[in-house]
Design an enzyme around this catalytic site. Structure first.
Site, mmCIF file in Angstrom:
data_model
loop_
_atom_site.group_PDB
_atom_site.id
_atom_site.type_symbol
_atom_site.label_atom_id
_atom_site.label_comp_id
_atom_site.label_asym_id
_atom_site.label_seq_id
_atom_site.Cartn_x
_atom_site.Cartn_y
_atom_site.Cartn_z
ATOM 1 N N HIS A 1 1.620 5.212 -2.179
ATOM 2 C CA HIS A 1 1.186 6.221 -3.149
ATOM 3 C C HIS A 1 2.443 6.783 -3.801
ATOM 4 O O HIS A 1 3.282 7.372 -3.122
ATOM 5 C CB HIS A 1 0.409 7.334 -2.449
ATOM 6 C CG HIS A 1 -0.841 6.845 -1.781
ATOM 7 N ND1 HIS A 1 -2.057 6.825 -2.397
ATOM 8 C CD2 HIS A 1 -1.042 6.312 -0.541
ATOM 9 C CE1 HIS A 1 -2.970 6.323 -1.575
ATOM 10 N NE2 HIS A 1 -2.384 6.006 -0.439
ATOM 11 N N HIS B 1 -10.748 1.407 1.475
ATOM 12 C CA HIS B 1 -10.476 2.480 2.442
ATOM 13 C C HIS B 1 -11.822 2.678 3.143
ATOM 14 O O HIS B 1 -12.708 3.325 2.603
ATOM 15 C CB HIS B 1 -10.037 3.713 1.650
ATOM 16 C CG HIS B 1 -10.030 5.006 2.402
ATOM 17 N ND1 HIS B 1 -8.902 5.765 2.579
ATOM 18 C CD2 HIS B 1 -11.021 5.710 3.022
ATOM 19 C CE1 HIS B 1 -9.187 6.861 3.255
ATOM 20 N NE2 HIS B 1 -10.471 6.862 3.534
ATOM 21 N N HIS C 1 -5.341 -0.234 5.791
ATOM 22 C CA HIS C 1 -4.986 0.571 6.976
ATOM 23 C C HIS C 1 -6.013 0.545 8.105
ATOM 24 O O HIS C 1 -6.547 1.564 8.516
ATOM 25 C CB HIS C 1 -4.650 2.017 6.585
ATOM 26 C CG HIS C 1 -5.600 2.688 5.617
ATOM 27 N ND1 HIS C 1 -6.947 2.721 5.798
ATOM 28 C CD2 HIS C 1 -5.358 3.351 4.458
ATOM 29 C CE1 HIS C 1 -7.508 3.385 4.800
ATOM 30 N NE2 HIS C 1 -6.553 3.766 3.978
ATOM 31 N N ASP D 1 1.438 2.553 3.817
ATOM 32 C CA ASP D 1 0.549 3.643 3.379
ATOM 33 C C ASP D 1 1.377 4.907 3.120
ATOM 34 O O ASP D 1 0.988 6.018 3.484
ATOM 35 C CB ASP D 1 -0.566 3.909 4.392
ATOM 36 C CG ASP D 1 -1.677 4.785 3.802
ATOM 37 O OD1 ASP D 1 -1.633 5.085 2.590
ATOM 38 O OD2 ASP D 1 -2.577 5.174 4.562
ATOM 39 N N ASP E 1 -8.794 3.708 -2.983
ATOM 40 C CA ASP E 1 -8.132 4.236 -1.780
ATOM 41 C C ASP E 1 -7.921 5.748 -1.819
ATOM 42 O O ASP E 1 -7.558 6.321 -2.845
ATOM 43 C CB ASP E 1 -6.777 3.559 -1.568
ATOM 44 C CG ASP E 1 -6.147 4.009 -0.266
ATOM 45 O OD1 ASP E 1 -6.749 3.766 0.781
ATOM 46 O OD2 ASP E 1 -5.076 4.646 -0.302
ATOM 47 N N HIS F 1 0.843 -1.205 0.000
ATOM 48 C CA HIS F 1 0.000 0.000 0.000
ATOM 49 C C HIS F 1 0.873 1.248 0.000
ATOM 50 O O HIS F 1 1.312 1.713 1.047
ATOM 51 C CB HIS F 1 -0.907 -0.017 1.244
ATOM 52 C CG HIS F 1 -1.942 1.079 1.239
ATOM 53 N ND1 HIS F 1 -3.174 0.925 1.822
ATOM 54 C CD2 HIS F 1 -1.932 2.332 0.743
ATOM 55 C CE1 HIS F 1 -3.880 2.045 1.681
ATOM 56 N NE2 HIS F 1 -3.133 2.914 1.037
#
Lengths: 317, 429
Positions: free
Chosen positions: B65, B182, B235, B310, B155, B63
């Protein structure tokens, strides 16, 4: 020589103040009260000092109170408000700070919708910072003027039973007041509908009840909070009528309080919603004294902070 | 010989082989061909001396970004995967909330191309569930799968429509894709910026109740039961969500969950103590000590499948806004492994084999990607760990383009010592 009680360059919250510091502000404010009674309402205390009033949120009462206090102390002041300010919400704190620094102010009074913005700004600029309200977090000068008003009326704060009633979740007044009044030895109770209470309200440091009658039973001071009508959309209460029915202060309900109880309100009041006109205008009401005392307390704060920042004591009035 | 390597003298920990002891790993042609003590290697195979190091299957951060395309000022696939390699990861799965959104195979292909060009780690794109993350129309799961997507997720946003979630869970079954949620009931999170509890009360900050997550998790698990789909909770932050996951799993439903290092180590009290430092703002927010303890318990008893960073880079200017105004998220690729080694393994909450499961084997299984094992036939992806090395978290040294971490100044024992991807030793500049 003993250390002076007041050494702070900023007034950010009541949370940081000791009992001695709170009392020092109140004592200092006493000497500024009579300035308002003079034919020429001006003392030279802050002559040559620049104060910037930075209001990111609309405010009439608090901003004019500060402005009058500054003018009576002979400070040069300038006002930025959301309508006239190019300092916008998207600006970083560092940029806001740099822009302020460039104007070399001695003190900055700030009101912002977000908690702890004044604290963050204070870390970034040399000027003294006064928190004039940061979201629902703190409003220290309001709490100080409330304590000042109570002490003048009652001769003391210690041991008094004080009820604060209304939208506790969204009130900065209640947070600063609970801290201030409990530090001065009062027994503080907060009350309001459950939909207007924050999570774990006891963590504010006061007794918590959910009925008006219970809150004001035997109270020496009843402080009503303004209902934020715009928050109605957030389903906090069904109607103004129902709010008044269950949490509005009327002369009838006030009978449960102590015989010489005083009524306070940070203003502006919503007549017929949180407070009946008969109470707001009645003999128990000290609401306008709060406004008058606000100027004296803010003069005291400005005087103390300017002295601490410059390292010298300005002339007393 | 390209893609070939023998890693000698390390302590190999591989839960898929129930292995924890001195062993060598032989990689040939990019794949593990042997794993065991005293391996004989063919000539010309490069030797890597792993004496004093722990050798584990390459870590997979399921996970992250990476912000590319669209927000390259925060991170790029190149800088993000370099940060990942520096943090001990050999693969990352990247979320689709880029600009444009990864809701089309051309985006998945672009991300894979950029990852290959960078060459630091493998990258597994995650497709959006809905076009434009708008929560209305499904994306082409099949075409995305074919292009290389390994899961679907909106997400950053929840899939808020129960109808769309139900269809996503049903449709994803055709391609055996997990639906990564999410979980946030937006009507409950409202304008909240931190956990709603005693500390938001004292600060006068708008809160996000734990129920905002739990209500959505509860709904999703009912839909998972209804559809037979595969659901992965991203998360996870509350004790109650964990209980819901446990119950759904006990009922035999296909549910998995991940937790981030910050939710295992920090609480809303830390937000308070930081004085509302924007580097403590993320979604879901840091919860109570009770929630944190429950999550740590879930790691130890096996209820939690994976740990993910995350990783959510934001430019320093954005975190120079005040707490309420600043964006959600913190970076994590370069801190997660050390945090886990020091605060979980060293403290005895879990052992090294369980950590490898959480950071490698389980993510590989959930995403259906190769790896997570050093058994012969597995990809030659290896993470080397120095459990004794002491590090201090210093954002200035991050290889990520962003610096937003609440862990600055933390002194940790245990750190990544290198990675190998497909038998190639990754040399960071």
């Amino acid at each position: 020589m003993s250390e002076p009680v007041w050494q702070r360059g900023d007034l950010l919250g009541v949370a940081e103040l000791s009992t001695a510091e709170i009392l020092h502000v109140l004592d200092t404010a006493e000497s500024f009260v009579e300035v308002a009674a003079r034919p020429i309402k001006k003392v030279p205390t802050l002559r040559g000092k620049t104060v910037i009033n930075l209001f990111f949120e609309p405010s009439t009462r608090t901003s004019s109170s500060f402005e009058i206090a500054e003018k009576r102390l002979s400070a040069d002041n300038i006002n930025f408000s959301t309508s006239s300010s190019s300092l916008s919400k998207g600006e970083t704190l560092l940029d806001t700070a740099r822009n302020l620094e460039a104007m070399a102010p001695d003190l900055v009074v700030i009101r912002h919708a977000h908690p702890r913005v004044p604290h963050a700004l204070a870390e970034r600029i040399a000027a003294g910072v006064i928190n004039a309200g940061d979201g629902a977090h703190e409003h220290p000068t309001q709490a100080l003027l409330d304590a000042f008003t109570i002490r003048r009326r009652k001769g003391r704060v210690e041991g008094l039973k004080i009820a604060i009633v209304g939208d506790v979740a969204h009130s900065r007044v209640v947070r600063s007041n609970v801290l201030c009044l409990t530090r001065l030895g009062a027994e503080v109770t907060v009350a309001g509908p459950r939909t207007m209470m924050p999570e774990e309200p006891e963590s504010l440091g006061a007794r918590v009840v959910y009925s008006l009658a219970e809150a004001i039973e035997g109270a020496d001071v009843v402080m009503m909070l303004r209902v934020q009508l715009e928050r109605q959309a957030r389903v906090s209460f069904p109607s103004e009528r129902e709010y008044f029915e269950f949490f509005g202060l009327t002369a009838e309900r006030l009978r449960g309080a102590s015989d010489d109880a005083i009524i306070m309100h940070p203003g502006p009041i919503n007549r017929g919603i949180e407070i009946a006109s008969e109470v707001a205008d009645g003999p128990w009401s000290v609401i306008l004294e709060q406004v008058a005392n606000g100027v004296a307390v803010r003069m005291a704060v400005l005087y103390l902070l300017a002295g601490a920042k410059s390292g010298e004591d300005g002339p007393r009035p | 010989m390209s893609g070939s390597l023998v890693i000698r003298g390390g302590r190999v920990v591989d839960p898929t082989q129930e292995l924890d002891g001195a062993a060598d790993v032989l990689i040939e042609g990019g794949r593990v061909t042997a794993c065991g003590p005293g391996l004989a290697a063919p000539e010309n195979v490069r030797e890597f001396d792993a004496a004093g190091l722990v050798v584990v299957p390459g870590l997979i951060d399921m996970h992250v970004h990476l912000r590319e395309p669209g927000q390259e000022y925060k991170e790029t696939i190149e800088t993000g995967t370099r940060a990942a390699a520096s943090g001990g990861f050999t693969a990352v799965a990247c979320m689709p909330n880029t600009d444009p959104v990864n809701d089309d195979p051309s985006l998945t292909e672009f991300m894979l191309k950029q990852a290959e060009r960078a060459g630091w780690t493998r990258v597994y794109p995650i497709s959006a569930v809905s076009r434009g993350l708008e929560g209305r129309e499904l994306t082409e799961f099949g075409a995305q799968r074919r292009a290389g997507a390994v899961a679907v997720s909106d997400d950053g946003h929840p899939v808020w429509s129960a109808a769309l979630m139900r269809q996503a869970l049903r449709y994803a079954r055709h391609f055996d894709l997990p639906v990564i949620q999410h979980a946030e009931e937006l009507a409950l999170s409202g304008d909240g910026v931190m956990h709603e509890g005693r500390f938001s009360t004292r600060l006068g900050v708008e809160g996000i109740p734990g129920a905002a997550d739990d209500v959505m998790v509860s709904r999703d698990l009912l839909l998972t039961a209804d559809t037979g789909g595969r659901y992965h909770l991203a998360h996870m932050s509350t004790a109650r969500s964990l209980d819901l996951i446990r119950a759904a799993r006990a009922d035999g439903h296909r549910v998995t969950c991940e937790v981030s290092a910050h939710h295992l180590l920090l609480t809303d009290e830390d937000v308070f103590d930081s004085g509302l430092d924007p580097n403590f703002k993320m979604h879901p927010p840091l919860r109570t000590a009770g929630d944190r303890d429950a999550l740590v318990g879930g790691l130890a008893d096996g209820s939690i499948d994976a740990i993910a960073s995350d990783h959510a880079p934001h430019h320093p200017d954005e975190k120079e806004l005040d707490f309420v105004a600043s964006p959600n998220g913190i970076v994590g690729l370069e801190t997660t492994l050390s945090l886990c080694l020091d605060r979980l393994v060293r403290k005895g909450v879990i052992d090294m084999a369980r950590l490898v499961d959480l950071l490698s084997t389980a993510p590989a299984r959930i995403l259906g990607v190769p790896g997570g094992s050093l058994a012969p036939g597995s990809p030659g992806d290896v993470t080397l760990i120095d459990v004794e090395r002491e590090v201090e978290v210093d954002p200035a040294t991050f290889r990520s383009r962003s610096r937003n971490t609440p862990f600055a100044g933390w002194e940790l024992r245990g750190a990544p010592a290198g990675t190998v991807v497909g038998g190639r030793v990754i040399e960071l500049p």
